[in-house]
Design an enzyme around this catalytic site. Structure first.
Site, PDB file in Angstrom:
ATOM      1  N   THR A   1       0.810  -1.223   0.000  1.00  0.00           N
ATOM      2  CA  THR A   1       0.000   0.000   0.000  1.00  0.00           C
ATOM      3  C   THR A   1       0.841   1.270   0.000  1.00  0.00           C
ATOM      4  O   THR A   1       0.449   2.277  -0.597  1.00  0.00           O
ATOM      5  CB  THR A   1      -0.903   0.015   1.262  1.00  0.00           C
ATOM      6  OG1 THR A   1      -1.721  -1.149   1.226  1.00  0.00           O
ATOM      7  CG2 THR A   1      -1.795   1.233   1.316  1.00  0.00           C
TER       8      THR A   1
ATOM      9  N   SER B   1       1.423  -7.645  -1.410  1.00  0.00           N
ATOM     10  CA  SER B   1       2.156  -8.727  -0.740  1.00  0.00           C
ATOM     11  C   SER B   1       1.348 -10.015  -0.614  1.00  0.00           C
ATOM     12  O   SER B   1       1.885 -11.044  -0.217  1.00  0.00           O
ATOM     13  CB  SER B   1       2.657  -8.278   0.622  1.00  0.00           C
ATOM     14  OG  SER B   1       1.621  -8.256   1.568  1.00  0.00           O
TER      15      SER B   1
END
Ligand code: ASP
Length: 340
Positions: free
Chosen positions: A12, A57
């Protein structure tokens, strides 16, 4: 002047909202740097390595862990520390994996990321990034203050293989209830010197790049039946993480104990960790774990799920005999367990 290598894998911290779909998507590293002009004031040289493919991820995997370990190895002598920008979803898995892969580490590897993109007005990314760099370059008597694989998030520094993501909406995304934090940042950056691990003097870094993902997870619940247990125990894997109740307890039903016993006799390694986030497995404390100990289930003590999975992959990658893997699972290799 200290030299720090920043490795950008994604997450992010480096995402932007697509104006049409509103979905968060990765941006490139230059755009991240543009958002943090303060980096210039840090009084250190930053080298940047951006991964070819920038990922959320949730797409992380052991092949990328090996690539990361290789990158650290090839830059190890030329920098003072590493900061790895990574999504928070699987950050604790990557940090745990790297802790096992990097033996005798004497430089800081600091994982960080953020809950809001770096371009967002209320972002937590800037503080996380700036302080991670400060920690990566911190030295005392010429030696790194934190020569460990760590996670820095929301003013706290955690040992990587002791932490897990526990909150997806607060800035306080990580916790490590079974081990003290290694540093806290406020007006001052305070290190908990006595809780930080240091390698043996003059030991050389050894990088283990081979992880084997022959691992399955058996999470227990009251009422689990033979069909489900058998499906997992008979899967074509070599290591099974068993998430048990309380202090490592399971049902004592004979069919269950027999199945576990057969799996161990067939050469599989079974590791007992608890579904509780705080506390430790104590095989033999209750009658509901006594037989597990007798038939050779490995005691995971207070290991996190993230450490258990990656430690198993790491040990299976060493191609050792199941009994040796079992013994090593029960030994503290990188500060991941408290063996009483
Ligand atoms: N989904 C994101 C990731 O793990 C979440 C984050 O970065 O915090 O890549």
């Amino acid at each position: 002047m200290s030299q720090i290598l920043i490795i950008y894998t994604g997450g992010t911290i480096g995402m932007m909202s697509d104006p049409n779909t509103k979905v968060l998507k990765p941006i490139n590293f230059d755009q991240i740097m543009d958002n943090v002009p303060e980096l210039e004031k840090l009084n250190c040289k930053l080298k940047i390595h951006s991964f070819h493919e920038i990922i959320d991820s949730s797409n992380m995997n052991p092949a990328i862990w090996s690539e990361l370990a290789g990158l650290i190895e090839s830059n190890y002598d030329s920098v003072d520390g590493f900061v790895i920008l990574h999504g928070s979803d699987t950050m604790a898995f990557t940090a745990s994996a790297l802790s096992f892969m990097l033996e005798n580490l004497n430089k800081p590897i600091i994982f960080t990321g953020s809950q809001l993109p770096i371009s967002a007005v209320r972002t937590d990314a800037k503080e996380n990034l700036m302080t991670s760099i400060e920690i990566a370059k911190a030295k005392k008597n010429e030696l790194a203050r934190v020569p460990e694989v760590c996670i820095y998030f929301d003013y706290k520094l955690f040992r990587g293989n002791r932490s897990f993501k526990y909150n997806s909406s607060k800035f306080e995304a990580f916790r490590s209830p079974n081990y003290p934090i290694l540093a806290e940042s406020g007006v001052h950056l305070r290190f908990s010197q006595n809780d930080i691990r240091h390698p043996k003097e003059n030991s050389q870094l050894i990088v283990h790049k081979n992880l084997v993902n022959d691992v399955a997870v058996l999470k227990l619940y009251p009422g689990i039946g033979p069909k489900v247990v058998e499906a997992i125990l008979k899967a074509d894997v070599r290591g099974i993480i068993m998430e048990t109740f309380g202090a490592g307890n399971t049902t004592t039903d004979q069919w269950f104990i027999d199945m576990i016993k057969d799996a161990i006799n067939s050469g599989k390694v079974i590791l007992d960790i608890s579904q509780c986030k705080v506390g430790t497995v104590e095989l033999g404390r209750y009658d509901t774990s006594r037989q597990l100990k007798e038939i050779g289930v490995a005691n995971g003590y207070d290991m996190t799920y993230e450490s258990a999975v990656t430690k198993m992959m790491f040990l299976l990658g060493q191609n050792k005999d199941p009994q040796v893997v079992k013994n090593l699972l029960e030994i503290d290799l990188r500060g991941e367990i408290t063996v009483s």
